[in-house]
Design a protein around this motif. Structure first.
Motif, PDB file in Angstrom:
ATOM      1  N   ASP A 153      10.837   7.585  -2.483  1.00 60.23           N
ATOM      2  CA  ASP A 153      12.099   8.118  -2.998  1.00 60.23           C
ATOM      3  C   ASP A 153      11.982   9.618  -3.259  1.00 60.23           C
ATOM      4  O   ASP A 153      12.895  10.386  -2.949  1.00 60.23           O
ATOM      5  N   ALA A 154      10.858  10.036  -3.841  1.00 55.15           N
ATOM      6  CA  ALA A 154      10.651  11.455  -4.121  1.00 55.15           C
ATOM      7  C   ALA A 154      10.583  12.265  -2.828  1.00 55.15           C
ATOM      8  O   ALA A 154      11.254  13.301  -2.683  1.00 55.15           O
ATOM      9  N   LEU A 155       9.795  11.793  -1.876  1.00 57.51           N
ATOM     10  CA  LEU A 155       9.641  12.505  -0.603  1.00 57.51           C
ATOM     11  C   LEU A 155      10.956  12.580   0.165  1.00 57.51           C
ATOM     12  O   LEU A 155      11.319  13.631   0.705  1.00 57.51           O
ATOM     13  N   ASP A 178      -3.672  13.124  -6.117  1.00 54.56           N
ATOM     14  CA  ASP A 178      -4.759  13.389  -7.060  1.00 54.56           C
ATOM     15  C   ASP A 178      -5.679  12.173  -7.210  1.00 54.56           C
ATOM     16  O   ASP A 178      -5.853  11.630  -8.298  1.00 54.56           O
ATOM     17  N   GLY A 179      -6.234  11.743  -6.077  1.00 59.31           N
ATOM     18  CA  GLY A 179      -7.207  10.646  -6.130  1.00 59.31           C
ATOM     19  C   GLY A 179      -6.606   9.276  -6.353  1.00 59.31           C
ATOM     20  O   GLY A 179      -7.206   8.439  -7.062  1.00 59.31           O
ATOM     21  N   SER A 180      -5.461   9.001  -5.764  1.00 55.23           N
ATOM     22  CA  SER A 180      -4.829   7.693  -5.953  1.00 55.23           C
ATOM     23  C   SER A 180      -5.708   6.564  -5.439  1.00 55.23           C
ATOM     24  O   SER A 180      -6.426   6.704  -4.443  1.00 55.23           O
ATOM     25  N   THR A 181      -5.614   5.426  -6.123  1.00 51.72           N
ATOM     26  CA  THR A 181      -6.367   4.240  -5.713  1.00 51.72           C
ATOM     27  C   THR A 181      -5.448   3.136  -5.203  1.00 51.72           C
ATOM     28  O   THR A 181      -5.922   2.060  -4.823  1.00 51.72           O
ATOM     29  N   ASP A 182      -4.134   3.370  -5.217  1.00 51.20           N
ATOM     30  CA  ASP A 182      -3.204   2.418  -4.615  1.00 51.20           C
ATOM     31  C   ASP A 182      -2.991   2.841  -3.156  1.00 51.20           C
ATOM     32  O   ASP A 182      -3.822   3.552  -2.587  1.00 51.20           O
ATOM     33  N   HIS A 183      -1.889   2.457  -2.522  1.00 49.40           N
ATOM     34  CA  HIS A 183      -1.686   2.815  -1.121  1.00 49.40           C
ATOM     35  C   HIS A 183      -0.802   4.054  -0.956  1.00 49.40           C
ATOM     36  O   HIS A 183      -0.140   4.216   0.061  1.00 49.40           O
ATOM     37  N   SER A 184      -0.832   4.942  -1.947  1.00 43.92           N
ATOM     38  CA  SER A 184      -0.067   6.192  -1.863  1.00 43.92           C
ATOM     39  C   SER A 184      -0.426   6.999  -0.625  1.00 43.92           C
ATOM     40  O   SER A 184       0.449   7.539   0.064  1.00 43.92           O
ATOM     41  N   ARG A 185      -1.717   7.112  -0.339  1.00 44.32           N
ATOM     42  CA  ARG A 185      -2.151   7.979   0.762  1.00 44.32           C
ATOM     43  C   ARG A 185      -1.669   7.465   2.113  1.00 44.32           C
ATOM     44  O   ARG A 185      -1.364   8.250   3.013  1.00 44.32           O
ATOM     45  N   GLU A 186      -1.582   6.170   2.253  1.00 48.85           N
ATOM     46  CA  GLU A 186      -1.043   5.584   3.479  1.00 48.85           C
ATOM     47  C   GLU A 186       0.426   5.968   3.652  1.00 48.85           C
ATOM     48  O   GLU A 186       0.868   6.296   4.763  1.00 48.85           O
ATOM     49  N   ILE A 187       1.169   5.942   2.565  1.00 48.43           N
ATOM     50  CA  ILE A 187       2.586   6.325   2.616  1.00 48.43           C
ATOM     51  C   ILE A 187       2.716   7.806   2.949  1.00 48.43           C
ATOM     52  O   ILE A 187       3.522   8.202   3.806  1.00 48.43           O
ATOM     53  N   ILE A 188       1.924   8.651   2.279  1.00 50.28           N
ATOM     54  CA  ILE A 188       1.983  10.095   2.523  1.00 50.28           C
ATOM     55  C   ILE A 188       1.665  10.407   3.983  1.00 50.28           C
ATOM     56  O   ILE A 188       2.346  11.211   4.627  1.00 50.28           O
ATOM     57  N   ALA A 189       0.639   9.770   4.515  1.00 45.56           N
ATOM     58  CA  ALA A 189       0.239  10.009   5.901  1.00 45.56           C
ATOM     59  C   ALA A 189       1.348   9.657   6.882  1.00 45.56           C
ATOM     60  O   ALA A 189       1.460  10.259   7.962  1.00 45.56           O
TER      61      ALA A 189
END
Length: 313
Positions: free
Chosen positions: A23-25, A43-54
């Motif tokens: 939603d933010a992006l 900032d070092g997320s351990t959920d699947h944030s990085r997959e979404i960002i990628a």
């Protein structure tokens, strides 16, 4: 007339907000203003944030780092930014489409501004509006350094999702101390801004602050509320100390004193401090951000009625 359209950096900091970051992006990507760069610091997320960002590929500039707190995320994002204006967006919040456009208009109108802010409204986890717009006061426009000095460093700024700073200002005050500001890093910038430039408020809601489990204090009660209030009190004291130290480092001949800080003194009173109710009433009446006398008087009357009620118990 040629209207300047400077590059604007949208700086999004994220830590374990996979549930909300899309939603933010998307709100950053759907702005009506065309000349932006979007930097997302995970900032070092351990959920699947990085997959979404990628998944956003070349639409954004991703930075992946070890967990260090909000200040470290702001510092990392600013270090690679190119924008003349830096707009902060927390990854659990949302912007309305004209946010950046209106912020640029304000900076073009007030070229001496260090910070431009606007009103926000609270939303719940599914995006339903749950509050009236905030801050409730008349928008500030201009040099307020003298008023802020008199009020112990206090001015009614909104959360980071509604704060945008000039690059000139940020170059003078960055980096944000990372150990001291693992959270609430926006307060470091907002506290300093009135002393290095003008403050400009926009009288409309341009972002939505999401209230959820980890940032919702409204449900606390009893001992939890007392602990929360004590932490807020200590935060005011810490920020005043940090502000005075940084002003001295910058060679700015100002010093704030919490004696004139209305929220701080009110909270001390509610926590049982023997603050004079007369002096507290004077602070309420002298509040420079509340311009309506009936509202000031209403605050004073409530204080005295509460005291009277307590005395009867």
């Amino acid at each position: 007339m040629n209207i300047e359209q400077p590059l604007v950096t949208i700086l999004i900091n994220n830590y374990n907000y996979a549930l909300y970051i899309k939603d933010a992006l998307n709100s950053a990507l759907n702005q009506t203003y065309p000349n932006t760069e979007i930097i997302v610091v995970d900032d070092g997320s351990t959920d699947h944030s990085r997959e979404i960002i990628a998944g956003y590929e070349d639409k954004i500039i991703p930075i992946y780092k070890e967990n260090g707190g909000q200040a470290s995320a702001f510092n990392a994002g600013f270090a690679v930014s190119q924008g003349k204006i830096i707009c902060f967006l927390d990854s659990d919040d949302v912007w309305l489409p004209q946010k950046v456009e209106k912020v640029v208009e304000a900076f073009n109108t007030y070229p001496k501004a260090a910070v431009v802010y606007h009103k926000v409204e609270n939303i719940d986890t599914v995006g339903k509006i749950i509050s009236v717009p905030w801050p409730p006061y008349k928008p500030i426009k201009g040099d307020i350094s003298s008023q802020v000095a008199r009020t112990g460093g206090w001015w009614p700024f909104p959360p980071s999702t509604a704060l945008s700073f000039s690059r000139d200002f940020l170059c003078k005050v960055m980096n944000i101390p990372e150990a001291e500001y693992r959270i609430c890093a926006d307060s470091y910038l907002a506290d300093l801004a009135p002393f290095l430039g003008e403050v400009v408020g926009i009288d409309r809601v341009l972002s939505q602050y999401r209230t959820h489990g980890s940032n919702n204090w409204s449900n606390s009660s009893g001992a939890q509320k007392d602990t929360r209030d004590m932490r807020i009190l200590q935060d005011h004291e810490f920020r005043a100390k940090m502000l005075n130290s940084k002003l001295k480092d910058l060679g700015i001949d100002r010093e704030v004193n919490l004696a004139g800080h209305w929220p701080y003194q009110l909270l001390k009173y509610k926590l049982g401090n023997r603050t004079s109710l007369v002096l507290l009433s004077l602070l309420a009446l002298q509040n420079p951000w509340e311009t309506k006398l009936p509202s000031k008087l209403n605050t004073v009357v409530k204080l005295w009625l509460e005291r009277r009620s307590l005395n009867r118990i």
